[in-house]
Design a protein around this motif. Structure first.
Motif, PDB file in Angstrom:
ATOM      1  N   ILE A  43       0.958  -1.095  -0.041  1.00  8.70           N
ATOM      2  CA  ILE A  43      -0.035   0.039  -0.134  1.00  8.70           C
ATOM      3  C   ILE A  43       0.873   1.303  -0.055  1.00  8.70           C
ATOM      4  N   THR A  46      -1.877   6.575   0.742  1.00  2.58           N
ATOM      5  CA  THR A  46      -3.043   6.297   1.144  1.00  2.58           C
ATOM      6  C   THR A  46      -3.865   7.710   1.581  1.00  2.58           C
ATOM      7  N   TYR A  54     -11.830   5.066   1.520  1.00  2.00           N
ATOM      8  CA  TYR A  54     -10.111   4.997   1.367  1.00  2.00           C
ATOM      9  C   TYR A  54      -9.879   5.020   0.008  1.00  2.00           C
ATOM     10  N   PHE A  56      -5.954   4.494  -2.243  1.00  2.00           N
ATOM     11  CA  PHE A  56      -4.609   4.314  -2.303  1.00  2.00           C
ATOM     12  C   PHE A  56      -4.180   3.451  -3.506  1.00  2.00           C
ATOM     13  N   PRO A  81      -5.978   0.689   5.764  1.00  2.00           N
ATOM     14  CA  PRO A  81      -4.747   0.881   4.989  1.00  2.00           C
ATOM     15  C   PRO A  81      -3.783   1.767   5.318  1.00  2.00           C
ATOM     16  N   ASP A  83       0.386   3.221   4.634  1.00  2.00           N
ATOM     17  CA  ASP A  83       1.401   3.018   3.515  1.00  2.00           C
ATOM     18  C   ASP A  83       2.450   2.372   4.119  1.00  2.00           C
TER      19      ASP A  83
END
Length: 455
Positions: A43, A46, A54, A56, A81, A83
């Motif tokens: 991910i 985000t 969300y 991302f 989520p 990063d």
């Protein structure tokens, strides 16, 4: 086929699509073929909308795909989520027709461990912490009143303008030196290290702010590089790290002497408002005034407890020292002003020589304006200081005159001494025939005692 024999098929039976029709056809094809699929990736980028959805990106080393997780699905996610998190996502592939983008609509997420960048971040943090690079003992305090501030950031964008605006609002007349650098991408690491080493070796500033705006883990990665962190740690001047937003943390934040949540917060942290310094000066002025009053009271009591000659000697020594200190302060002040203007002229010449290859007309205009502002401020300030010193000296001189025993003698009084120099205060200290000395306001007399009474 010979050159020039090219022709187009103009048959009328070939279907012609509109943009909307071809997009819908691609959407139907993707949704029918990739209705319930699982994708593994890391991910990044985000963002959470105010609606609760969300947005991302899922990526690997070769490709990436945009993702969206709607609020009704996000509410049931065990892990939100983040990063750098490596996940296994389940959902469907579709098309966002307005932009013509294909994207992955996520229904569930299963964490698979931290991503490569996040893992590298944690490993670097652990390595440098073990070396003591983040220890509190090596952190230096910020200067109380920095007059020269260095900034390492991009010359474009809102970061530099925001910081300059905040600092000028809090205290005008500061010398702000920008070393423009790339803050991400190729060449950014070398730019930042070069800027930090320049400020450290030249000692041209009192403190350095290194910063940029927010971004994803990839955008901020330059500030997680080991060479940048070590450059921050070895700086000869204190460094404030102001990278990203309040929730963003980089290796540079831990290596710096102070971390600011945002670039604007760093600008507020580096310099106090001018009103704070004015209050401090007023406090010093009050302390000096109280100290002078106390000393004058002590001198007055000492004068009442000692004889004429001792009082005269004491007054002479006290006032002589005061006058000398005032003269020395005046000389020091003149020398400090002279040094300041010489240093300012030298700095301007140095800046002009080093920046001839650039278009620095705007910077020179600002520097000239700041120098004129400083000159206009120092002139009246110095004049007021000397006027205050003159008032204090005049007041002390009047007090000295009022307390002088010679003024008492001028009103008709006299001081009588015997042959041993002892002051005669009572008649029983003498006998008939003794020789005495009488000190008048002007001159002395030698007298003999013919008669002595106790009244």
């Amino acid at each position: 086929m010979q050159q020039g024999d090219l022709h187009f098929d103009t048959r009328n039976d070939q279907k012609i699509f509109t943009v909307c029709e071809i997009t819908a056809a691609i959407r139907d094809l993707l949704e029918s073929e990739f209705f319930n699929v699982r994708i593994e990736g890391e991910i990044s980028n985000t963002r959470k909308a105010s609606s609760g959805h969300y947005y991302f990106t899922l990526k690997d080393e070769h490709a990436q795909i945009r993702c969206i997780c709607f609020r009704q699905n996000a509410a049931y996610l065990k892990s939100k989520p983040v990063d750098g998190l490596k996940v296994l996502a389940r959902g469907r592939v579709g098309v966002y027709e307005i932009r013509g983008d294909y994207q992955f609509y996520i229904e569930s997420l299963e964490p698979q461990g931290i991503g490569a960048l996040q893992l590298a971040f944690e490993q670097m943090k652990k390595k440098l912490a073990a070396e003591g690079l983040f220890d509190d003992e090596r952190k230096r305090p910020l200067p109380f009143f920095p007059q020269r501030i260095g900034i390492v950031t991009s010359s474009t964008g809102a970061v530099i303008s925001d910081m300059v605006r905040v600092m000028e609002r809090r205290f005008q007349g500061l010398i702000i030196s920008l070393y423009p650098v790339r803050v991400q991408g190729q060449g950014s690491i070398g730019d930042i290290v070069e800027a930090l080493d320049y400020f450290s070796s030249s000692k041209s500033v009192d403190v350095v702010i290194i910063g940029r705006g927010g971004g994803s883990l990839e955008d901020l990665w330059t500030f997680n590089e080991e060479v940048v962190a070590r450059s921050v740690a070895r700086s000869a001047v204190p460094v404030i790290s102001a990278v990203g937003h309040q929730t963003d943390f980089t290796i540079t934040d831990f290596a710096a002497d102070v971390r600011a949540s945002t670039p604007s917060a760093a600008a507020e942290m580096v310099i106090r408002p001018k009103s704070d310094f004015e209050e401090i000066v007023q406090g010093f002025h009050h302390q000096i005034d109280q100290s002078m009053r106390f000393r004058i009271a002590l001198w007055h009591r000492t004068l009442n407890q000692t004889g004429f000659e001792q009082a005269k000697s004491l007054l002479r020594s006290k006032f002589s020292a005061s006058w000398q200190r005032c003269d020395e302060q005046g000389f020091c002040l003149r020398q400090a002003i002279t040094r300041h203007f010489r240093n300012s002229e030298h700095s301007i010449r140095t800046a002009k020589d080093s920046l001839m290859s650039r278009d620095v007309r705007l910077s020179l205009a600002r520097a000239r304006s700041r120098l004129e502002s400083l000159s206009n401020y120092l002139g009246p300030s110095i004049q007021r200081h000397f006027e205050k010193l003159g008032i204090v000296l005049d007041s002390l001189d009047r007090q000295r005159e009022n307390l002088s025993p010679l003024n008492v003698l001028g009103r008709g009084y006299a001081i009588v001494h015997d042959d041993k120099g002892i002051v005669v205060r009572k008649s029983n200290q003498t006998t008939v025939g003794d020789s005495l000395q009488v000190r008048l306001h002007r001159g002395r007399l030698r007298v003999h005692v013919d008669e002595s009474t106790s009244q």
